[in-house]
Design an enzyme around this catalytic site. Structure first.
Site, PDB file in Angstrom:
ATOM      1  N   LYS A 125      97.568  48.656  93.106  1.00  0.00           N
ATOM      2  CA  LYS A 125      98.902  48.556  93.675  1.00  0.00           C
ATOM      3  C   LYS A 125      98.746  48.700  95.184  1.00  0.00           C
ATOM      4  O   LYS A 125      98.343  49.750  95.678  1.00  0.00           O
ATOM      5  CB  LYS A 125      99.843  49.628  93.135  1.00  0.00           C
ATOM      6  CG  LYS A 125     101.246  49.511  93.728  1.00  0.00           C
ATOM      7  CD  LYS A 125     102.149  50.670  93.353  1.00  0.00           C
ATOM      8  CE  LYS A 125     103.479  50.534  94.086  1.00  0.00           C
ATOM      9  NZ  LYS A 125     104.343  51.733  93.912  1.00  0.00           N
ATOM     10  N   ALA A 173     110.720  51.210  93.457  1.00  0.00           N
ATOM     11  CA  ALA A 173     111.230  52.140  94.475  1.00  0.00           C
ATOM     12  C   ALA A 173     112.750  52.133  94.556  1.00  0.00           C
ATOM     13  O   ALA A 173     113.391  51.082  94.531  1.00  0.00           O
ATOM     14  CB  ALA A 173     110.641  51.863  95.848  1.00  0.00           C
ATOM     15  N   THR A 179     109.878  59.017  90.909  1.00  0.00           N
ATOM     16  CA  THR A 179     110.616  60.206  91.341  1.00  0.00           C
ATOM     17  C   THR A 179     111.757  60.571  90.409  1.00  0.00           C
ATOM     18  O   THR A 179     111.922  61.744  90.036  1.00  0.00           O
ATOM     19  CB  THR A 179     111.154  60.004  92.769  1.00  0.00           C
ATOM     20  OG1 THR A 179     110.063  59.780  93.653  1.00  0.00           O
ATOM     21  CG2 THR A 179     111.941  61.215  93.233  1.00  0.00           C
TER      22      THR A 179
END
Length: 259
Positions: A97, A184, A207
């Site tokens: 990545k 993201a 997250t």
């Protein structure tokens, strides 16, 4: 639901997960299992890839997960290529990545250095999945350079703000001939569902799951969101309309009532 295919590899889940920010390696492992993911990313600076007893790597069964090191922390193309080569030398892993984020406050990817690094890594035989701004032209350039997928952001990393780049994502998806992974900024399962409803091939989340009060429950919720969004896209939405449209026809209703 048909599998996600990247670089000829079939993945049973369209939810990809990162491994950072979890309270412990065991919580991470439990959340990965709950999510059903088959591809996970790891930051080289946080793991020892050639150590089977590493606290993170020891929880990542290579028969279950496609592990993809990332170049997190790279500030330019040279750093990103060096990190990728170190990862491959340590582990034999060919997937990478690509992240090039020179600005520390928003961690937005550098488009020029990303394209430069991607081109070099493809030449070196890596399977490259670049993290990018939602830039349709850059996505095409990276696709032409031989990247296996493109990973445009929905919002800046870790912000949980959802799809702030919806219009650009729509164009990238429309033009792409490689998988599009929205990466993201996805903070809730509904964000993942919305991305999939646009026609994205997959979502990458870290997250929002890692910092949830119950990471396993949130992982399951994101898996359901991805599945629901994918099914909705396959079903073909009927469209959005300005005026009300009756679900039952009104023609002839008054005539019949007055008869």
């Amino acid at each position: 639901m048909n599998p996600l295919t990247i670089a000829g590899k079939d993945l049973a889940s369209r939810l990809l997960l990162g491994t950072g920010k979890f309270s412990s390696p065991q919580v991470m492992a439990d959340a990965l299992k709950a999510s059903g993911t088959r591809l996970v990313t790891v930051a080289l600076r946080r793991v020892d890839l050639d150590n089977p007893n590493d606290s993170i790597m020891s929880h990542l069964d290579p028969d279950l997960y496609q592990v993809m090191p990332n170049t997190s922390g790279a500030r330019d193309a040279n750093e990103a290529v060096r990190i990728a080569r170190l990862a491959r030398a340590a582990s034999g892993m060919n997937w990478i990545k690509l992240e090039v984020t020179p600005e520390p406050n928003y961690l937005l990817p550098d488009p020029v250095e990303t394209l430069k690094a991607a081109s070099e890594l493809v030449e070196l035989g890596f399977i490259v999945l670049p993290y990018i701004n939602a830039d349709p032209i850059l996505a095409l350039r990276l696709q032409d350079a031989g990247c296996a997928a493109v990973m445009p952001l929905g919002a800046p990393i870790g912000t949980s703000r959802g799809l702030k780049t919806r219009d650009q994502l729509r164009i990238i998806i429309e033009q792409a001939s490689v998988p599009v992974v929205v990466d993201a900024g996805l903070g809730m399962p509904s964000h993942a569902a919305q991305a999939m409803e646009l026609g994205a091939d997959a979502c990458l989340v870290n997250t929002a799951i890692a910092i949830a009060e119950d990471p396993c429950a949130m992982a399951r919720a994101f898996a359901l969101g991805v599945q629901a969004g994918r099914q909705a896209w396959l079903a073909g939405a009927g469209g959005v309309f300005r005026q009300a449209r009756a679900s039952s026809p009104l023609d002839g209703l008054l005539e019949s009532a007055g008869a």
